[in-house]
Design an enzyme around this catalytic site. Structure first.
Site, mmCIF file in Angstrom:
data_model
loop_
_atom_site.group_PDB
_atom_site.id
_atom_site.type_symbol
_atom_site.label_atom_id
_atom_site.label_comp_id
_atom_site.label_asym_id
_atom_site.label_seq_id
_atom_site.Cartn_x
_atom_site.Cartn_y
_atom_site.Cartn_z
ATOM 1 N N ASP A 1 1.254 15.962 62.371
ATOM 2 C CA ASP A 1 1.900 14.645 63.014
ATOM 3 C C ASP A 1 3.077 14.172 62.072
ATOM 4 O O ASP A 1 3.173 14.440 61.028
ATOM 5 C CB ASP A 1 0.776 13.464 63.212
ATOM 6 C CG ASP A 1 1.318 12.108 63.682
ATOM 7 O OD1 ASP A 1 1.634 12.334 64.734
ATOM 8 O OD2 ASP A 1 1.143 11.145 62.976
ATOM 9 N N SER A 2 3.914 13.140 62.769
ATOM 10 C CA SER A 2 4.895 12.557 62.041
ATOM 11 C C SER A 2 4.324 11.895 60.632
ATOM 12 O O SER A 2 5.052 11.623 59.915
ATOM 13 C CB SER A 2 5.845 11.636 62.987
ATOM 14 O OG SER A 2 5.023 10.723 63.357
ATOM 15 N N CYS B 1 1.209 14.803 68.027
ATOM 16 C CA CYS B 1 2.174 13.672 68.111
ATOM 17 C C CYS B 1 2.701 13.793 69.397
ATOM 18 O O CYS B 1 3.300 14.920 69.669
ATOM 19 C CB CYS B 1 2.942 13.875 66.789
ATOM 20 S SG CYS B 1 4.519 12.979 66.644
ATOM 21 N N GLU C 1 1.717 1.095 60.354
ATOM 22 C CA GLU C 1 2.073 1.824 59.277
ATOM 23 C C GLU C 1 2.297 0.986 58.037
ATOM 24 O O GLU C 1 1.721 1.283 57.008
ATOM 25 C CB GLU C 1 3.527 2.544 59.341
ATOM 26 C CG GLU C 1 3.623 3.800 60.320
ATOM 27 C CD GLU C 1 3.381 5.095 59.478
ATOM 28 O OE1 GLU C 1 3.505 5.273 58.434
ATOM 29 O OE2 GLU C 1 2.830 5.844 60.143
ATOM 30 N N CYS D 1 0.550 7.395 72.065
ATOM 31 C CA CYS D 1 1.006 7.600 70.669
ATOM 32 C C CYS D 1 -0.255 7.776 69.868
ATOM 33 O O CYS D 1 -1.103 6.816 70.034
ATOM 34 C CB CYS D 1 2.044 6.556 70.488
ATOM 35 S SG CYS D 1 2.389 6.501 68.732
ATOM 36 N N HIS E 1 -0.743 6.826 66.994
ATOM 37 C CA HIS E 1 -0.946 5.704 66.306
ATOM 38 C C HIS E 1 -1.922 4.581 66.913
ATOM 39 O O HIS E 1 -2.186 3.754 66.331
ATOM 40 C CB HIS E 1 0.370 5.151 65.927
ATOM 41 C CG HIS E 1 0.903 5.722 64.296
ATOM 42 N ND1 HIS E 1 1.394 7.168 64.309
ATOM 43 C CD2 HIS E 1 1.351 5.512 63.475
ATOM 44 C CE1 HIS E 1 1.964 7.379 63.381
ATOM 45 N NE2 HIS E 1 1.812 6.339 62.657
#
Ligand code: DGL
Length: 275
Positions: free
Chosen positions: A12-13, A75, A160, A194, A196
């Site tokens: 993943d990023s 991702c 984040e 997504c 996240h």
């Protein structure tokens, strides 16, 4: 572990793919896994096609060098912008026996089984939404389903930065929900497109009108991976077993370990990967 075998790579990023890895290890605990988060260059969601492709390819090649025969792009942005080129152009040159799988297809294959109104919403990064990957893929499996998309550029930074329970999160969740639902009042199923976003799922559900189903991708991808390994015994034989979990980040390991536990639900000690 012999050289013919290796861990399953999960990429993943940044942290988001850990919400997916968590579900994969529940479904398939026997395998060894290497997780790679490119935190040093995240977010990917606002970057160009070329940049996301180059970053993703570089990380996939690192995972191959670490012994992975199979890599999962956990991702959406990388799956939307890099997967097809890697599968079609790069893998035949790098090693035609290795495989890279994405996260969009397992979602689009089943989404039509959840909607009664045949109107589906997608929340994603700007990159994923602009790529049109979801409407294109859903059309292949469920041509009668109408797809409405909403980019949510503030949601990844909220997660984040550990602000996913804040008043700011309420504001931006409400804002993007309104922008999606104004496109159609009949949406009954929304994909959190997504990795996240599962951390915002409870809050998103609170702000949604009743009767709308939210689909998170972790479990979907875990089940799809299990099915893939059943259908491909030659790849299954190359995945080493032993329950090992190794974590790499391209950024600072201490910060990664602190944040990553929230996503993975278990404490993590990572190693640094210099790119
Ligand atoms: N986790 C990534 C995804 O699923 C997005 C995060 C980012 O923008 O880097 O799309």
């Amino acid at each position: 572990m012999n050289r013919q075998q290796g861990p399953i790579g999960v990429f993943d990023s940044g942290y988001g793919g850990l919400t997916v890895l968590k579900e994969i290890v529940k479904e398939l605990p026997q395998y060894d896994y290497i997780y790679l988060g490119d935190n040093g260059r995240a977010p990917y969601g606002i970057r160009s096609f070329e940049t996301v492709y180059h970053y993703t390819l570089e990380c996939v090649q690192h995972l191959f060098r670490m012994g992975c025969h199979l890599v999962v792009l956990a991702c959406n942005t990388a799956s939307a912008k890099a997967l097809r080129t890697i599968q079609q152009n790069d893998l035949p040159k790098i090693d035609p026996e290795r495989r890279v799988l994405g996260i969009i297809r397992p979602t689009t294959e089943i989404v039509g089984n959840h909607t009664r109104s045949r109107q589906v919403g997608i929340f994603g990064t700007s990159g994923t939404v602009n790529s049109q990957s979801y409407p294109i893929e859903i059309e292949k499996f469920f041509p009668d389903v109408q797809v409405f998309q909403q980019a949510c550029p503030m949601w990844v930074p909220l997660v984040e930065n550990n602000e996913y329970n804040s008043e700011g999160a309420d504001y931006f969740i409400n804002k993007y929900i309104r922008q999606l639902l104004v496109q159609s009042g009949d949406i009954d199923t929304i994909v959190l497109g997504c990795t996240h976003y599962p951390l915002l799922a409870d809050k998103i559900q609170e702000h949604l009108p009743p009767g709308i189903t939210l689909l998170s991708q972790g479990e979907l991808l875990a089940k799809s991976l299990a099915g893939y390994l059943r259908r491909h015994p030659e790849m299954q034989a190359k995945c080493s077993t032993g329950g090992g979990r190794t974590f790499y980040t391209t950024d600072d390991t201490e910060t990664f370990d602190r944040q990553a536990g929230i996503f993975f639900g278990d404490s993590i000690t990572s190693r640094h990967l210099a790119l």
